[in-house]
Design a protein around this motif. Sequence first.
Motif: not given
Length: 221
Positions: A153-164
């Motif tokens: 599961i990928i999480m990014t702070d700015n939502g640029s990849y995976g889920r925000k």
Amino acid sequence: MNKIISKERFSEKVFKFEIEAPLIAKSRKAGHFVIVRVGEKGERMPLTIAGSDVKKGTITLVVQEVGLSSTRLCELNEGDYITDVVGPLGQATHIEKFGTVVCAGGGVGVAPMLPIVQALKAAGNRVITVLAGRNKDLIILEKEMRESSDEVIIMTDNGSYGRKGLVTEGVEEVIKREKVDKCFAIGPAIMMKFVCLLTKKYEIPTDVSLNTIMVDGTGMC
């Protein structure tokens, strides 16, 4: 003196080094770290070993430029020598068949998490890995993590990849849908704190990495 065999740039300030260190490569286990020094009067930097190749006699380190010492290390190139690489140090991560394990890695913390994920998978665990970063460029080692995880599961702070969202949101999503027997978290101290607060709420035993405070490397702590 330890020779740099290869250097790869992950992002603007994050680099992967493959370093000649045959004895360390042979004896290291998941969770071990080394202390690196650049220059005779250089600061001692603890860096977790992200991988090793016993046949080549090399270890892998992932380094982020944050201060003078890490910048000096990142300025070195393939063929250059590091003054000191001491290890393996620290207490190896306890690995057994726990059941379902969630491994949360934040930023460059993904690098030391990789050997733990590999060891957990080899021990027969179901491994769900949550990778987190401020943006897409700071998500590292995704391919290697997918090879050793049942799910990523990928999480990014700015939502640029995976889920925000934050790493804790990805971890809690897994906890709510299935029974989790163990959690590991490596990343910035604040990230590990909030993962622990979350897993404590669900009574899930959790291990984190505190090697950044172990600068002595002599066992005093």
